[in-house]
Write a protein that holds these residues in place. Structure first.
Motif, PDB file in Angstrom:
ATOM      1  N   UNK A   1       0.841  -1.193   0.000  1.00 45.12           N
ATOM      2  CA  UNK A   1       0.000   0.000   0.000  1.00 45.12           C
ATOM      3  C   UNK A   1       0.880   1.249   0.000  1.00 45.12           C
ATOM      4  N   UNK A   2       0.798   2.031  -1.074  1.00 44.14           N
ATOM      5  CA  UNK A   2       1.617   3.234  -1.221  1.00 44.14           C
ATOM      6  C   UNK A   2       0.822   4.523  -1.044  1.00 44.14           C
ATOM      7  N   UNK A   3      -0.478   4.476  -1.308  1.00 42.23           N
ATOM      8  CA  UNK A   3      -1.289   5.697  -1.270  1.00 42.23           C
ATOM      9  C   UNK A   3      -2.494   5.510  -0.356  1.00 42.23           C
ATOM     10  N   UNK A   4      -2.650   6.422   0.601  1.00 41.91           N
ATOM     11  CA  UNK A   4      -3.785   6.406   1.523  1.00 41.91           C
ATOM     12  C   UNK A   4      -4.453   7.772   1.495  1.00 41.91           C
ATOM     13  N   UNK A   5      -5.725   7.798   1.110  1.00 45.64           N
ATOM     14  CA  UNK A   5      -6.485   9.046   1.045  1.00 45.64           C
ATOM     15  C   UNK A   5      -7.763   8.888   1.863  1.00 45.64           C
ATOM     16  N   UNK A   6      -7.861   9.672   2.921  1.00 44.87           N
ATOM     17  CA  UNK A   6      -9.062   9.670   3.770  1.00 44.87           C
ATOM     18  C   UNK A   6      -9.525  11.114   3.862  1.00 44.87           C
ATOM     19  N   UNK A   7     -10.567  11.458   3.103  1.00 49.65           N
ATOM     20  CA  UNK A   7     -10.974  12.854   2.978  1.00 49.65           C
ATOM     21  C   UNK A   7     -12.406  13.073   3.448  1.00 49.65           C
ATOM     22  N   UNK A   8     -12.559  14.109   4.241  1.00 52.24           N
ATOM     23  CA  UNK A   8     -13.893  14.555   4.675  1.00 52.24           C
ATOM     24  C   UNK A   8     -14.699  13.430   5.315  1.00 52.24           C
ATOM     25  N   UNK A   9     -14.040  12.639   6.128  1.00 56.80           N
ATOM     26  CA  UNK A   9     -14.714  11.631   6.946  1.00 56.80           C
ATOM     27  C   UNK A   9     -14.685  12.148   8.382  1.00 56.80           C
ATOM     28  N   UNK A  10     -15.716  12.842   8.820  1.00 56.76           N
ATOM     29  CA  UNK A  10     -15.655  13.560  10.104  1.00 56.76           C
ATOM     30  C   UNK A  10     -15.435  12.659  11.310  1.00 56.76           C
ATOM     31  N   UNK A  11     -15.829  11.384  11.236  1.00 58.65           N
ATOM     32  CA  UNK A  11     -15.655  10.486  12.370  1.00 58.65           C
ATOM     33  C   UNK A  11     -14.302   9.812  12.432  1.00 58.65           C
ATOM     34  N   UNK A  12     -13.490  10.013  11.425  1.00 57.59           N
ATOM     35  CA  UNK A  12     -12.173   9.372  11.384  1.00 57.59           C
ATOM     36  C   UNK A  12     -11.207  10.224  12.201  1.00 57.59           C
ATOM     37  N   UNK A  13     -10.785   9.705  13.352  1.00 62.58           N
ATOM     38  CA  UNK A  13      -9.946  10.481  14.248  1.00 62.58           C
ATOM     39  C   UNK A  13      -8.599   9.853  14.502  1.00 62.58           C
ATOM     40  N   UNK A  14      -7.998  10.254  15.596  1.00 59.85           N
ATOM     41  CA  UNK A  14      -6.633   9.830  15.912  1.00 59.85           C
ATOM     42  C   UNK A  14      -6.522   8.331  16.130  1.00 59.85           C
TER      43      UNK A  14
END
Length: 640
Positions: free
Chosen positions: A452-465
């Motif tokens: 896995x080279x690319x990780x994109x997590x955009x505008x997911x308000x519940x995705x936190x630390x």
């Protein structure tokens, strides 16, 4: 000689109708109408005598000035079709709109075949047009007259190979006449795209089919006057057709798709969207007949499970498949499509707004499409973590996965999917998946996704630390990270991810993560400064000059930096300018109110390598400073 028309733009610059001749003696040389018509070649120089010699009666007769324009269209047609070459026809088209219209109405077969003698032993003939030219008419420039000018003007200049007409709905002045002119004058046409032209109908398209036998690509969008008749003519006369795109054409239905499947054996790409008369009969007939079809897009159509079953059975050559807004297709249709085992060559699958995507059907697709490498699911709200994990296990060749607005996917599903995605997954993208909630999960030791080279997590308000730390442990070889819009993550959540990335990060987007501080940027610069090329910190309002100092000290290959709306000042700009190893090409300080005129010398120094500089909404920078920058940084585009 009248001024030439600019055929590249199609501007309507024509002389008013009138005579070529200023001397009645020339009229005798112009043409003699009898059993044949001779072509007139005007003298190269105009006579210097302005008034003729002779009696008063002769002068009176001279002043009558007979004009060629009194000839009827039939006679002019016979004259113009005997012009020997493209240059002569182009020059004649400049005389008046009438002449241009007549020239555009002459098909290639109606031109008299004339050989031009060069010597006693050599004859020069006109070369065939191969279709090298491309023309595009948009908005008000899309008119019949311009199409006629293109038809006449491109002949002998390589030939028209590609034509695109973008109308403006009812204001569009392109009709069947204009399209017919293109057909008659441009037999080399291979690509035709017509958008939003309500007045072009079956007559114009049929003329294209009759004359442009080399047509390979046809794109029809919002053409309400074109029906099955016109498209059937294309099918019957254009066997080289390889690509067909039909969108929002209310009169095109199943009959024309049957004809395309029957008469176009070379068809490789088909896209049909929002055509209410297209149903199972047309789609299934086309897909079962076109054996070379490798790209299929079906969107907003009244098709059912039957069409998807046909795709699954006959789509043996299909490599790219897009299905969108198929409201009448149920879980059964997608399940049959996957289990039919016909999509063995399918590489890319995109499914949008289809309620038939459930846990059961998603797993069937994963098992049946054994070579699937790219999967995108948008607005599919009926599958859960169980279906996603089952799909990840079954799709052993999957390299890229995108989930957008899939609201029933949770943190457990993402972690389970990554853990079961095999060893080939290279890219994961999550966009607006609102079902994800940040929580600490007790999970057993899982195998990492080493590819896995690319990780994109955009505008997911519940995705936190907590979620980010878990994902970071599973992805040790990341190079591209996009976490834009994740306002819930903090330094504590991002630091484990940065520390676990062994390969070295190349592109990082943290825009909108306003809880991050200089601490995480310092760690990023120290850990990945040797590989980092692109960094976006827009809207990270806790980022200060300390981050710019760290970037200047450690980031050797950084070429693109965005610190818009950050708390940076002139001191930070100075730190960047003093970094000898830094070679920034794109730099943005948009909305940085603390960057002032004092930064002028620092920006000038940075400008030695800059190609783009954004100073918009920098209220402390005056217009005079920007003018000085524009003068000194002549190769840099500056936004202010």
């Amino acid at each position: 000689m009248p001024a030439l028309v600019n055929y590249n733009t199609g501007d309507d610059e024509f002389l008013s109708a009138g005579s070529f001749c200023t001397n009645p003696m020339d009229l005798g040389r112009l043409c003699s109408i009898g059993s044949y018509v001779d072509v007139y070649y005007p003298p190269l120089k105009r006579a210097r005598v302005s008034a003729p010699f002779g009696s008063g009666e002769d002068v009176f007769e001279q002043n009558k000035q007979p004009s060629i324009e009194i000839l009827p269209d039939e006679c002019l047609f016979e004259i113009l079709r005997r012009l020997t070459g493209a240059r002569e026809r182009s020059s004649s088209a400049c005389v008046s709109k009438r002449w241009l219209t007549l020239l555009a109405s002459i098909s290639r077969d109606e031109h008299c075949e004339v050989s031009i003698p060069v010597s006693n032993d050599v004859e020069m003939t006109l070369a065939d047009d191969d279709g090298y030219l491309t023309r595009c008419l948009e908005g008000k420039k899309a008119t019949d007259l311009r199409l006629a000018a293109i038809s006449v003007g491109t002949s002998g200049r390589g030939g028209l190979g590609k034509l695109s007409v973008r109308g403006s709905n009812s204001a569009c002045r392109v009709t069947d006449f204009g399209l017919s002119a293109i057909a008659r004058g441009c037999p080399s046409l291979r690509t035709l795209s017509i958008w939003n032209v309500p007045h072009v109908g079956d007559e114009g398209l049929s003329q294209i089919a009759k004359e442009c036998l080399l047509l390979e690509k046809l794109d029809l969008c919002q053409c309400p006057s074109i029906s099955n008749k016109g498209l059937i003519a294309i099918a019957e006369n254009c066997p080289n057709l390889t690509s067909l795109n039909i969108e929002a054409c209310s009169k095109i239905g199943n009959e024309s798709l049957q004809a395309i499947g029957k008469f176009c054996p070379n068809l490789q790409s088909i896209s049909i969207k929002d055509c209410p008369l297209v149903g199972d009969h047309g789609v299934s007939s086309l897909l079962s007949s076109a054996s070379l079809l490798n790209k299929v897009k079906l969107q907003s159509l009244n098709i059912t499970d039957f069409s998807l079953a046909v795709i699954g059975h006959y789509g043996k050559a299909v490599t790219n498949l897009l299905l969108g807004s198929l409201q009448s297709v149920s879980e059964r249709g997608f399940w049959v499509m996957g289990n039919a085992q016909g999509l063995q060559k399918l590489v890319s699958l995109v499914i949008t707004s289809c309620r038939g995507i459930t846990d059961l059907s998603l797993e069937a697709i994963g098992k049946g499409c054994t070579n699937l490498k790219h999967m995108c699911l948008r607005k599919c709200c009926f599958f859960t973590d169980n279906g996603f994990v089952a799909f990840a296990k079954a799709a052993g060749s999957l390299e890229s996965l995108q989930l957008e607005e899939c609201t029933r996917i949770t943190q457990a599903g993402i972690v389970g999917g990554l853990a079961n995605s095999g060893m080939k997954l290279k890219s994961l993208s999550l966009v607006k998946c609102t079902g994800i909630r940040d929580q600490v999960l007790e999970v057993p030791l899982l195998s990492p996704c080493n590819l896995l080279r690319s990780l994109s997590i955009r505008n997911c308000p519940g995705f936190g630390s907590a979620s980010l730390a878990m994902v970071g442990k599973l992805c040790p070889q990341l190079q591209h990270v996009d976490l834009s819009g994740l306002c819930g993550i903090t330094d504590a959540g991002l630091l484990p991810l940065l520390e676990s990335c062994e390969a070295g990060l190349v592109k990082v987007n943290l825009s909108g993560c306003f809880n991050l501080t200089d601490k995480v940027i310092l760690a990023l610069a120290m850990l990945h400064g040797a590989t980092l090329e692109v960094l976006n910190l827009e809207g990270c309002r806790k980022i200060t000059d300390a981050s710019l100092v760290a970037i200047a000290d450690h980031c050797v290959f950084l070429s693109d930096l965005d610190v818009s709306k950050c708390a940076v000042t002139d001191s930070g700009v100075a730190a960047l300018s003093h970094a000898e190893q830094l070679n920034l090409q794109v730099l943005s300080f948009s909305g940085c109110s603390k960057v002032s005129n004092k930064s002028l010398p620092f920006l000038r120094k940075l400008g030695k390598t800059l190609l783009g500089l954004n100073l918009q909404h920098c209220n402390s920078i005056s217009s005079k400073t920007v003018e000085l920058l524009v003068e000194s940084l002549w190769r840099c585009d500056i936004l202010f």
